[in-house]
Design an enzyme around this catalytic site. Structure first.
Site, PDB file in Angstrom:
ATOM      1  N   GLY C 144     -14.299  14.478 -37.812  1.00  0.00           N
ATOM      2  CA  GLY C 144     -14.970  14.981 -36.623  1.00  0.00           C
ATOM      3  C   GLY C 144     -14.026  15.003 -35.425  1.00  0.00           C
ATOM      4  CB  CYS C 145     -14.087  17.008 -32.328  1.00  0.00           C
ATOM      5  SG  CYS C 145     -15.810  16.822 -31.841  1.00  0.00           S
ATOM      6  CG  PHE C 146     -16.403  12.812 -29.851  1.00  0.00           C
ATOM      7  CD1 PHE C 146     -15.832  12.840 -28.583  1.00  0.00           C
ATOM      8  CD2 PHE C 146     -17.627  13.450 -30.020  1.00  0.00           C
ATOM      9  CE1 PHE C 146     -16.466  13.492 -27.518  1.00  0.00           C
ATOM     10  CE2 PHE C 146     -18.261  14.098 -28.969  1.00  0.00           C
ATOM     11  CZ  PHE C 146     -17.680  14.124 -27.714  1.00  0.00           C
ATOM     12  CB  THR C 148      -9.581  13.652 -34.518  1.00  0.00           C
ATOM     13  OG1 THR C 148     -10.147  14.177 -35.717  1.00  0.00           O
ATOM     14  CG2 THR C 148      -8.084  13.926 -34.485  1.00  0.00           C
TER      15      THR C 148
END
EC number: 1.2.1.38
Lengths: 337, 337, 337, 337
Positions: C144-146, C148
């Site tokens: 997921g973006c957060f 990472t």
């Protein structure tokens, strides 16, 4: 104290009417209607009004509206206002319609909007700077956002029949697209962008044309192209005005200064207007520069689309119609920076 | 009618004092000083005030300031205020200093700011929600922008000694960097960006510490990291508060509701605050959520840094010091959208 | 030349995969699927790809996908991927799933997402900096973006079991909300604003926890609060890490330098990271400062949420899984200013 | 592999040259000069280039520049380039000047810029779409940012002598004001704003005039008004073109399609261009709509001011001058959203 009703109070113009009226010393909002949000708190939709507007959305019939209100603002979509307004007109109530329904000659309206008008009538166009007769009216049509800035930018030159050809190139903030999310208002689409739209066919052009031709019925070359820019509020209009003869900076200044000398909400400025100085206020700032090479005058007007372009101008009209001072409750500066 | 002087009126806090005081029914700006802009029109710098503030910048001596003014706001850089204030203090004048010079115990000030204090004295910290004694004062120190939102966010839990450890993670608009262009305020640097700065060493931390330790002198674990975000105005502070024991959402609501029940400018909201609802207003919106897993309460506070974080709070203090209603001239909503 | 399929290519991560793969020397997009836009040109949705991607959206069955593609990226909503992926797994095809479906232990997934998992299996978490075993896999779950940015910010301190308590305070751009308009992405709601959300309950927390506990299974105090800021792209995470003992700036630098010394997409920077330097690129910039007073290390990580936080990392995984150089097609700088 | 020198590499166009050249397969930056930053790392100024450009700023004499470089880009302010360029011209080196010094006929230059030209000579104007003779040159003058978008928008109609009168209303991002902070680039001044400037006197008008009159020497009515909008990059130009006779949408499409059919970086689009689709790329997107009522064609062009409006076009020229493919190293899409 005037009791105010707002029909269609869940959108941006409704919210702005409430924000501005909260500080009006002679008016108080009695009624905020919404068909979808009946029973919900106004401040749940307009969160900035918490602790200031303690109303719930209602949806009473027109008789009750007339009984409870001295002034009614109609802030519903075009096509809907013409169904509501006739039932509200009454000797005891003043009505100000913020939709497009009554701004144009009904024939023109039907062509431009493609809708049969259900209540064709002549209504005064509520731009007080050009229509002092507002003060005798019980019902007026509040101007559109683009037409307000554009008409004020060109009126002094139209009045003396100096305009050969005018191109209005307008830049509007995203709030003009309304409170409902759409592709046009999607943050990733608009941030760091400029989006021109309806390059030659925007319906507001009919309003400019009507108002400028009132001042100069020989004026036919009027063009308009709108753009959305990454700003929430504001419309800046660049009017490229080709004149019939040479004009100096002084000639133009005289015309603008004279026309707007006792118009409190039009400020003819020395420099170049920008949105920053009018944000949140009812001012229309106007500045210009003469391009002698091309017999062109570049006139810039800047307004807050939700105030002078909608709700503020509506309250200015209310003040005049009700015999109050024109600036009552509206005499505040923009919020800058 | 109070005659107001603003020392250092060319910056953003000066402009904001004039914007707000223009609508104050019992005050009028008599004097706006600037050393650099003497003789220039105030509205040439603060263009939104055109036609509303018809003053020129002056630079009179302190005797003249005291003769002409009932209340003086000092809005000069830290280190400069301590040179000006002592000459203004006088039985007939009330003084509100917006700089950092008098906010801290002089010893702490000297350590934090690395400047010898030329006028060490005890001054009341002008946060009316925590310092009702403001009303007896002739001279007060107006709080910093970050400390205002952060202290109000944590005070109810500090007062009952429930805080084990608190991290304030603040997001400020760019106007906090002032009216002078710099790398930090350069549009291409800040648009579409977030810029953390002074990750562990921001001087405002000393103010939070002073105020929270007044409420709980055992509280030592206080951290602060500020960030600049692409917004002109506003500070949103996320207070990650680790508590000494378990608390429910109701426990926390009770503490906040009680502490702020008769504080008109603190709104404890049901949802999650954001900058939009307070922009242009003197409100501090507070909301929170309990993280039972970690004994953490996340408290969010939102203010307009130029209003509740500076000029609005200063006028709130003036109102109280002068025996006026606390909300006089400030009881207006934010500008949204 | 690898033939690439993108399942769910109409959204932002799909568009970004095509933008990046267009410049990949050893891959070409063969297939872009969309159930809703079958037969429409990809460049009508992703207008920046005009003249570069000359495909139409298709919706073939899984057998055809496997026949035509060497690598398949699945960019559909969580809950949908688990229906599609099992049919794609095959000896000849490599699959990279960008949804949340396979990132967590299935039991944890079911609790966090409230959905019964239809294809429970162990899948490698595709963060190449922490999972070199990616290179042996045919199917991986892209992070997921957060998670990472947050995991990379804390991993070096977790690996040495120095973390007592960590608060991740993240600021994300609006593109994280996706290509469909919503209140959260409505320009007038987000411009000049910060909007915290899911203060204590964001589902990505489960990913951080899984990955950090792999490195230190005694670490339990992990908190996360996300905020939306007015930027299209980017996630900046401020990790407030309370350590078990005192650490100097040099200690921390050593840990970070060592862990990331041969990780080409993690740049440990001297100053403070910001979104500007990584926009459009696959870099994760990391910087930090030690707060000795509180045994706190403030670590800042900055990524482009659509690149290192999604599509870029997915291509990085593809490169590794296919035996190409890790940086192939991704070795370009951010776009600044 | 071409060795490239960039004279004046500390500004935005210098940074953009390095960003783009980093991915050019047949060029590498050998030399980046700055008089002020000698010895400092390029990546300390251009932080996005960290780990990619490992140079320090130098300031060698012109002989050394010629010895070390095959191609030299001059990215210094106007007035300075004319001092540097003559010393660089040499049979073995190709020079591309990004300043205004060599774009205009020297007589016109002196009038427009108010500077005596120290090196008057005829130089090819480096807009490859209109000047294929670029390929025979060793020294070319790279066009200005506004002239690039504006000239490309009007050229097809100028070429057939159909233009009666044209008004260019341009909207530029703030990066056009350069890397140094100023009032014009101060975030609180530009966010949520539009700032028109030099309403009738911008110097770039001389370039449009020169180029359009080359195509139609009877065309004299050319006007230009620029505006700064809240975007970092991009110029969107709205060309209001009044034609000598009636034209249909098909007529216009034919003219544009024919002129740009083999110009890879001009995309004639079906809809309305916007900045989003070209950001970061070398494309000029063009769209239009015919206003038959007024014999007006509204043509919209969108470019990235730092790429097609400066550094990208310069590399496009380099490719052509050096016999490489025109799109080499530039064939990448914009970064959207």
């Amino acid at each position: 104290m005037l009791d105010i009703g707002i029909i269609g109070a869940s959108g941006y113009t409704g919210g702005e009417l409430m924000r501005l009226l909260f500080n009006h010393p002679q008016a108080r909002v009695e009624l905020a209607t919404s068909r979808k949000l009946i029973g919900q708190k106004v401040s749940a939709t307009h969160r900035h009004l918490k602790d200031m507007v303690d109303l719930e959305f209602e949806n009473p019939d027109s008789q009750e509206i007339k009984d409870r209100c001295d002034v009614v603002f109609v802030a519903v979509p075009h096509g809907t206002a013409m169904e509501i307004v006739p039932k509200l007109l009454d000797d005891k109530v003043k009505v100000i319609d913020l939709s497009a329904d009554y701004r144009l000659n009904p024939d023109v309206f039907e062509k431009v909007y493609g809708i049969k008008h259900q209540d064709p009538r002549h209504v005064v166009y509520g731009m007080p700077e050009l229509h002092p007769e507002v003060k005798h009216e019980k019902f007026i049509a509040n101007p559109g956002c683009f037409p307000t800035g554009a008409t004020l930018a060109a009126a002094p030159l139209a009045q003396v029949s100096m305009i050969e050809n005018v191109v209005f190139d307008s830049k509007t903030g995203v709030s003009g697209a309304g409170i409902e999310p759409s592709q046009a208002s999607h943050y990733p689409n608009m941030a760091e962008n400029v989006q021109p739209y309806k390059l030659t066919t925007h319906r507001h052009l009919a309003e400019f044309t009507q108002e400028l031709q009132r001042l100069d019925n020989s004026l036919t070359r009027i063009s308009f192209t709108p753009h959305i820019i990454p700003s929430v509020r504001g419309i800046l209009t660049t009017a490229h005005i080709f004149t019939k003869g040479k004009l100096t900076q002084y000639d133009v200044m005289d015309l603008y200064a004279e026309m707007y000398q006792d118009k409190p909400f039009v400020r003819v400025v020395d420099g170049i207007p920008s949105l920053s100085a009018v944000r949140g206020s009812n001012f229309c700032d106007i500045g210009f520069e003469v391009d002698t090479r091309n017999n062109r005058v570049v006139v810039i007007s800047a307004i807050d689309n939700l105030v002078k372009g909608a709700s503020g101008q509506a309250i200015q009209n209310m003040n005049i119609m009700c015999g109050l001072g024109e600036t009552t409750g509206l005499w505040m500066s923009g919020v800058a920076p």
